[in-house]
Design a protein around this motif. Structure first.
Motif, mmCIF file in Angstrom:
data_model
loop_
_atom_site.group_PDB
_atom_site.id
_atom_site.type_symbol
_atom_site.label_atom_id
_atom_site.label_comp_id
_atom_site.label_asym_id
_atom_site.label_seq_id
_atom_site.Cartn_x
_atom_site.Cartn_y
_atom_site.Cartn_z
ATOM 1 N N GLY A 162 0.770 -1.224 0.000
ATOM 2 C CA GLY A 162 0.000 0.000 0.000
ATOM 3 C C GLY A 162 0.806 1.281 0.000
ATOM 4 N N ARG A 163 2.100 1.191 -0.355
ATOM 5 C CA ARG A 163 2.942 2.369 -0.419
ATOM 6 C C ARG A 163 3.225 2.741 -1.862
ATOM 7 N NH1 ARG A 163 6.012 -0.990 2.773
ATOM 8 N NH2 ARG A 163 7.760 -0.797 1.306
ATOM 9 N N PRO A 164 3.630 3.983 -2.158
ATOM 10 C CA PRO A 164 3.991 4.345 -3.530
ATOM 11 C C PRO A 164 5.246 3.603 -3.976
ATOM 12 C CG PRO A 164 3.606 6.301 -2.187
ATOM 13 C CD PRO A 164 3.658 5.143 -1.243
ATOM 14 N N ALA A 165 5.283 3.239 -5.249
ATOM 15 C CA ALA A 165 6.485 2.614 -5.805
ATOM 16 C C ALA A 165 7.586 3.662 -5.888
ATOM 17 C CB ALA A 165 6.199 2.048 -7.193
ATOM 18 N N PRO A 166 8.784 3.382 -5.371
ATOM 19 C CA PRO A 166 9.863 4.367 -5.433
ATOM 20 C C PRO A 166 10.255 4.763 -6.855
ATOM 21 C CG PRO A 166 10.393 2.619 -3.878
ATOM 22 C CD PRO A 166 9.170 2.181 -4.614
ATOM 23 N N ASN A 167 10.057 3.861 -7.801
ATOM 24 C CA ASN A 167 10.491 4.117 -9.182
ATOM 25 C C ASN A 167 9.364 3.978 -10.181
ATOM 26 O OD1 ASN A 167 12.978 2.281 -7.776
ATOM 27 N ND2 ASN A 167 13.498 4.332 -8.525
ATOM 28 N N ARG A 168 8.216 4.533 -9.830
ATOM 29 C CA ARG A 168 7.060 4.473 -10.727
ATOM 30 C C ARG A 168 7.320 5.288 -11.991
ATOM 31 N NH1 ARG A 168 0.717 5.608 -9.118
ATOM 32 N NH2 ARG A 168 -0.140 5.316 -11.222
ATOM 33 N N VAL A 169 6.878 4.766 -13.127
ATOM 34 C CA VAL A 169 7.005 5.502 -14.382
ATOM 35 C C VAL A 169 5.606 5.789 -14.938
ATOM 36 C CG1 VAL A 169 9.212 4.418 -14.903
ATOM 37 C CG2 VAL A 169 7.124 3.418 -15.821
ATOM 38 N N GLY A 170 5.568 6.726 -15.874
ATOM 39 C CA GLY A 170 4.310 7.030 -16.568
ATOM 40 C C GLY A 170 3.335 7.834 -15.745
#
Length: 317
Positions: free
Chosen positions: A309-317
């Motif tokens: 449930g946390r943000p992805a450290p390396n989210r793209v797009g």
């Protein structure tokens, strides 16, 4: 509780696989072979998370089968193999592995540059074939590197790392990019792409593959380069029109090339194979053990974040 289901499309280095097995339940044991379409569909349909490699196409049809999927962690910096818009439409996070492979790819770029200019692979073949008859003043004369002009197209993290290494060879650096980069002393010159093409003795490509960069280097661009210039590509294969490159090399319009990537990997244009002034590598840019382990661990950290449930450290797009 059962651990989350993870599908990995290709076998990763042992430390990564050990950690993946410790933290997740593997849908299937991956191998070194690219999975067949049916295997991909089965893996995506069962997984809550996927680690995929750049030679696996993750399109809308594949994502449509993935009812449980929450994240696709791409084992690469570039993510042109993934339909990010289709993933977003289904609420699926896409992540990549930036920063960690910068130095490994920059080092390999210089390996290709030096090997191409100094005919390293040709010389190795001569010695191994027993064809070397001894030192001679005119044997296998090659191109100078020190003091020549390095041209870079794409001055992101990897482009800048390549440029920094040029200082050791006293090479002026000129570059074209979407925006100017922070410049050390001596200054790097920010120029139009056409001027970089015309002035570079060595042209190194470091752009992502997008619609805008497909065939960024084609017949017109190759015609603009010096006949004594070398082209180095460690970015993505389709950035270069391979047929146009072969024609330029065969016609003496270019002195040589060093390639780590190809337009239709793993296929290589047959015209490249027989050219002695071309160095060909099997996509080894990030291929040090330490780098590939770090890439895998970044994938696992992105997955763990999203599934908790946390943000992805390396989210793209």
């Amino acid at each position: 509780m059962n651990p989350p289901a993870l599908y990995i499309t290709h076998r990763l280095p042992d430390p990564v696989m050990d950690e993946a097995r410790r933290r997740f339940r593997l849908v299937a044991e991956p191998t070194d072979q690219t999975p067949a379409p049916a295997e991909l569909h089965q893996g995506f349909s069962q997984a809550e998370a996927v680690i995929c490699t750049l030679n696996v196409t993750v399109d809308a049809a594949l994502l449509a089968q993935a009812a449980r999927l929450k994240i696709v962690a791409n084992f690469a910096v570039g993510y042109n193999n993934i339909d990010v818009a289709a993933a977003r439409a289904r609420g699926i996070i896409v992540s990549n592995t930036p920063d960690v492979l910068t130095d490994a790819t920059a080092d390999l770029t210089w390996a290709l540059l030096l090997a191409s200019a100094r005919r390293v692979v040709e010389g190795d073949r001569v010695v191994r074939a027993g064809a070397w008859s001894g030192w001679a003043p005119t044997q296998m004369l090659s191109a100078e590197v020190t003091g020549k002009t390095l041209g870079i197209i794409g001055m992101g993290r990897i482009g800048q790392a390549v440029a920094l290494r040029a200082a050791g060879f006293r090479m002026p650096v000129i570059y074209a990019s979407r925006r100017a980069a922070p410049s050390p002393a001596p200054a790097w010159k920010y120029l139009a792409k056409e001027d970089v093409l015309a002035e570079a003795d060595f042209l190194s490509l470091h752009v992502p593959l997008t619609d805008a960069t497909h065939h960024l280097i084609g017949e017109r661009e190759l015609e603009r380069m010096k006949r004594t210039a070398f082209l180095i590509n460690t970015s993505r294969g389709p950035v270069v029109d391979e047929a146009a490159l072969v024609a330029a090399l065969q016609n003496g319009r270019l002195a040589g090339a060093g390639l780590d990537v190809y337009e239709r990997e793993p296929a290589v244009h047959p015209g490249l194979i027989g050219l002695p002034h071309v160095v060909l590598l099997p996509h080894l840019g990030s291929g040090t053990f330490a780098t590939r382990v770090k890439m895998g661990m970044i994938c696992l950290e992105n997955i763990a974040a999203v599934l908790n449930g946390r943000p992805a450290p390396n989210r793209v797009g």
